[in-house]
Design an enzyme around this catalytic site. Structure first.
Site, PDB file in Angstrom:
ATOM      1  N   CYS A  82       0.831  -1.205   0.000  1.00 27.27           N
ATOM      2  CA  CYS A  82       0.000   0.000   0.000  1.00 27.27           C
ATOM      3  C   CYS A  82       0.869   1.260   0.000  1.00 27.27           C
ATOM      4  O   CYS A  82       2.075   1.218   0.251  1.00 27.27           O
ATOM      5  CB  CYS A  82      -0.980  -0.015   1.175  1.00 27.27           C
ATOM      6  SG  CYS A  82      -0.394   0.767   2.682  1.00 27.27           S
ATOM      7  N   CYS A 134       2.808   1.959   3.193  1.00 21.96           N
ATOM      8  CA  CYS A 134       3.928   1.016   3.322  1.00 21.96           C
ATOM      9  C   CYS A 134       5.092   1.492   2.448  1.00 21.96           C
ATOM     10  O   CYS A 134       6.256   1.447   2.873  1.00 21.96           O
ATOM     11  CB  CYS A 134       3.508  -0.388   2.908  1.00 21.96           C
ATOM     12  SG  CYS A 134       2.549  -1.283   4.150  1.00 21.96           S
ATOM     13  N   ASP A 190       1.547  15.769   5.822  1.00 28.08           N
ATOM     14  CA  ASP A 190       0.453  15.444   4.898  1.00 28.08           C
ATOM     15  C   ASP A 190       0.640  16.236   3.606  1.00 28.08           C
ATOM     16  O   ASP A 190       0.981  17.421   3.622  1.00 28.08           O
ATOM     17  CB  ASP A 190      -0.906  15.782   5.547  1.00 28.08           C
ATOM     18  CG  ASP A 190      -2.064  15.125   4.834  1.00 28.08           C
ATOM     19  OD1 ASP A 190      -2.706  14.234   5.435  1.00 28.08           O
ATOM     20  OD2 ASP A 190      -2.335  15.492   3.656  1.00 28.08           O
ATOM     21  N   HIS A 236       2.138  -2.906   8.439  1.00 25.80           N
ATOM     22  CA  HIS A 236       0.816  -2.587   7.889  1.00 25.80           C
ATOM     23  C   HIS A 236      -0.305  -3.081   8.800  1.00 25.80           C
ATOM     24  O   HIS A 236      -0.436  -4.275   9.062  1.00 25.80           O
ATOM     25  CB  HIS A 236       0.646  -3.226   6.500  1.00 25.80           C
ATOM     26  CG  HIS A 236      -0.668  -2.889   5.871  1.00 25.80           C
ATOM     27  ND1 HIS A 236      -0.857  -1.802   5.043  1.00 25.80           N
ATOM     28  CD2 HIS A 236      -1.893  -3.472   6.001  1.00 25.80           C
ATOM     29  CE1 HIS A 236      -2.123  -1.743   4.681  1.00 25.80           C
ATOM     30  NE2 HIS A 236      -2.772  -2.750   5.238  1.00 25.80           N
ATOM     31  N   ASN A 253      -9.163   8.457  11.276  1.00 21.87           N
ATOM     32  CA  ASN A 253     -10.400   8.110  10.584  1.00 21.87           C
ATOM     33  C   ASN A 253     -10.416   6.605  10.361  1.00 21.87           C
ATOM     34  O   ASN A 253      -9.428   6.021   9.911  1.00 21.87           O
ATOM     35  CB  ASN A 253     -10.471   8.840   9.236  1.00 21.87           C
ATOM     36  CG  ASN A 253     -10.510  10.350   9.415  1.00 21.87           C
ATOM     37  OD1 ASN A 253     -11.138  10.849  10.342  1.00 21.87           O
ATOM     38  ND2 ASN A 253      -9.833  11.080   8.551  1.00 21.87           N
ATOM     39  N   GLY A 261     -14.579   8.013   7.251  1.00 23.28           N
ATOM     40  CA  GLY A 261     -13.987   8.804   6.171  1.00 23.28           C
ATOM     41  C   GLY A 261     -12.549   8.430   5.854  1.00 23.28           C
ATOM     42  O   GLY A 261     -11.796   9.222   5.296  1.00 23.28           O
ATOM     43  N   HIS A 264      -4.230   2.129   5.583  1.00 16.63           N
ATOM     44  CA  HIS A 264      -3.071   1.799   6.446  1.00 16.63           C
ATOM     45  C   HIS A 264      -3.205   2.737   7.636  1.00 16.63           C
ATOM     46  O   HIS A 264      -3.237   3.963   7.451  1.00 16.63           O
ATOM     47  CB  HIS A 264      -1.778   2.043   5.657  1.00 16.63           C
ATOM     48  CG  HIS A 264      -0.494   1.776   6.413  1.00 16.63           C
ATOM     49  ND1 HIS A 264       0.533   1.012   5.886  1.00 16.63           N
ATOM     50  CD2 HIS A 264      -0.050   2.209   7.625  1.00 16.63           C
ATOM     51  CE1 HIS A 264       1.544   0.968   6.756  1.00 16.63           C
ATOM     52  NE2 HIS A 264       1.208   1.696   7.810  1.00 16.63           N
ATOM     53  N   HIS A 269      -3.308   5.352  10.282  1.00 14.78           N
ATOM     54  CA  HIS A 269      -2.556   6.594  10.467  1.00 14.78           C
ATOM     55  C   HIS A 269      -3.311   7.503  11.411  1.00 14.78           C
ATOM     56  O   HIS A 269      -4.546   7.497  11.445  1.00 14.78           O
ATOM     57  CB  HIS A 269      -2.304   7.303   9.132  1.00 14.78           C
ATOM     58  CG  HIS A 269      -3.530   7.527   8.305  1.00 14.78           C
ATOM     59  ND1 HIS A 269      -4.130   6.521   7.576  1.00 14.78           N
ATOM     60  CD2 HIS A 269      -4.284   8.634   8.102  1.00 14.78           C
ATOM     61  CE1 HIS A 269      -5.189   7.003   6.956  1.00 14.78           C
ATOM     62  NE2 HIS A 269      -5.323   8.287   7.257  1.00 14.78           N
ATOM     63  N   HIS A 271      -3.646  11.594  12.255  1.00 17.59           N
ATOM     64  CA  HIS A 271      -3.345  12.962  11.858  1.00 17.59           C
ATOM     65  C   HIS A 271      -2.993  13.735  13.131  1.00 17.59           C
ATOM     66  O   HIS A 271      -3.734  13.668  14.120  1.00 17.59           O
ATOM     67  CB  HIS A 271      -4.571  13.633  11.230  1.00 17.59           C
ATOM     68  CG  HIS A 271      -5.129  12.928  10.012  1.00 17.59           C
ATOM     69  ND1 HIS A 271      -5.015  13.444   8.736  1.00 17.59           N
ATOM     70  CD2 HIS A 271      -5.822  11.768   9.875  1.00 17.59           C
ATOM     71  CE1 HIS A 271      -5.605  12.632   7.871  1.00 17.59           C
ATOM     72  NE2 HIS A 271      -6.115  11.603   8.543  1.00 17.59           N
TER      73      HIS A 271
HETATM   74  P1  5GP Z   1      -7.630   9.651   5.663  1.00 13.93           P
HETATM   75  O1  5GP Z   1      -8.764  10.328   4.955  1.00 13.93           O
HETATM   76  O2  5GP Z   1      -7.386   8.257   5.151  1.00 13.93           O
HETATM   77  O3  5GP Z   1      -7.737   9.716   7.162  1.00 13.93           O
HETATM   78  O4  5GP Z   1      -6.345  10.530   5.336  1.00 13.93           O
HETATM   79  C1  5GP Z   1      -5.437  10.243   4.333  1.00 13.93           C
HETATM   80  C2  5GP Z   1      -4.476  11.416   4.285  1.00 13.93           C
HETATM   81  O5  5GP Z   1      -3.322  11.020   3.557  1.00 13.93           O
HETATM   82  C3  5GP Z   1      -5.036  12.658   3.583  1.00 13.93           C
HETATM   83  O6  5GP Z   1      -4.987  13.766   4.475  1.00 13.93           O
HETATM   84  C4  5GP Z   1      -4.126  12.836   2.378  1.00 13.93           C
HETATM   85  O7  5GP Z   1      -3.862  14.204   2.104  1.00 13.93           O
HETATM   86  C5  5GP Z   1      -2.868  12.098   2.795  1.00 13.93           C
HETATM   87  N1  5GP Z   1      -2.117  11.504   1.697  1.00 13.93           N
HETATM   88  C6  5GP Z   1      -2.605  10.686   0.730  1.00 13.93           C
HETATM   89  N2  5GP Z   1      -1.615  10.301  -0.097  1.00 13.93           N
HETATM   90  C7  5GP Z   1      -0.476  10.872   0.374  1.00 13.93           C
HETATM   91  C8  5GP Z   1       0.894  10.825  -0.056  1.00 13.93           C
HETATM   92  O8  5GP Z   1       1.252  10.181  -1.051  1.00 13.93           O
HETATM   93  N3  5GP Z   1       1.793  11.543   0.660  1.00 13.93           N
HETATM   94  C9  5GP Z   1       1.430  12.260   1.775  1.00 13.93           C
HETATM   95  N4  5GP Z   1       2.398  12.925   2.401  1.00 13.93           N
HETATM   96  N5  5GP Z   1       0.148  12.318   2.213  1.00 13.93           N
HETATM   97  C10 5GP Z   1      -0.788  11.635   1.512  1.00 13.93           C
HETATM   98 ZN    ZN Z   2       0.437  -0.429   4.332  1.00 17.65          ZN
END
Ligand code: 5GP
Ligand code: ZN
Length: 118
Positions: A2, A5, A28, A44, A82, A88, A93, A95, A97
């Protein structure tokens, strides 16, 4: 493998804040506040639902340290994970924020009216 990862493995570049043997913190790509950092376990796990408690404890300690590194531990910040469709979650994977650097809004979370459920 992913996308997060690949970021943890440095196959995809990211703007690193801090890492240790288990975790990786990076900015981000689409920040929603002056400070917007993502923290991931290098292993992961699909979401918060899946991480073992012991590793989550270590992740908490790591995130406390990241907040200090970012200089927002005293001014305040928000930790958000999230989870799944209603949460949302866009990247599958786990994470967190870390969002801060300014006074944050506290909005309504859903179009559904909470009063309809009580
Ligand atoms: P989620 O909505 O899954 O909680 O948040 C995913 C977050 O990952 C989003 O805030 C998005 O901007 C961030 N994101 C997605 N792809 C990438 C990436 O390739 N690099 C970085 N630095 N952030 C990413
Ligand atoms: Zn992963």
């Amino acid at each position: 493998m992913c996308i997060f990862c690949k970021i943890a493995n440095r196959e995809i570049p990211s703007n690193l804040v801090q890492e240790d043997e288990n975790f990786f913190a990076f900015h981000d790509i689409n920040p929603k506040a002056p400070v917007h950092v993502l923290v991931i376990p290098k292993a992961h796990y699909g979401s918060f639902n899946d991480i073992p408690g012991e590793l989550m404890g270590k992740m908490g300690t790591f995130m406390q340290d990241v907040a200090k590194t970012l200089g927002i531990d005293q001014s305040g910040y928000r930790l958000i994970s999230n989870i799944g469709e209603n949460g949302g979650q866009e990247v599958g994977h786990l994470h967190f924020h870390i969002v801060g650097g300014a006074k944050l809004h506290w909005g309504h979370f859903a179009d559904a009216d909470p009063k309809d459920f009580f």
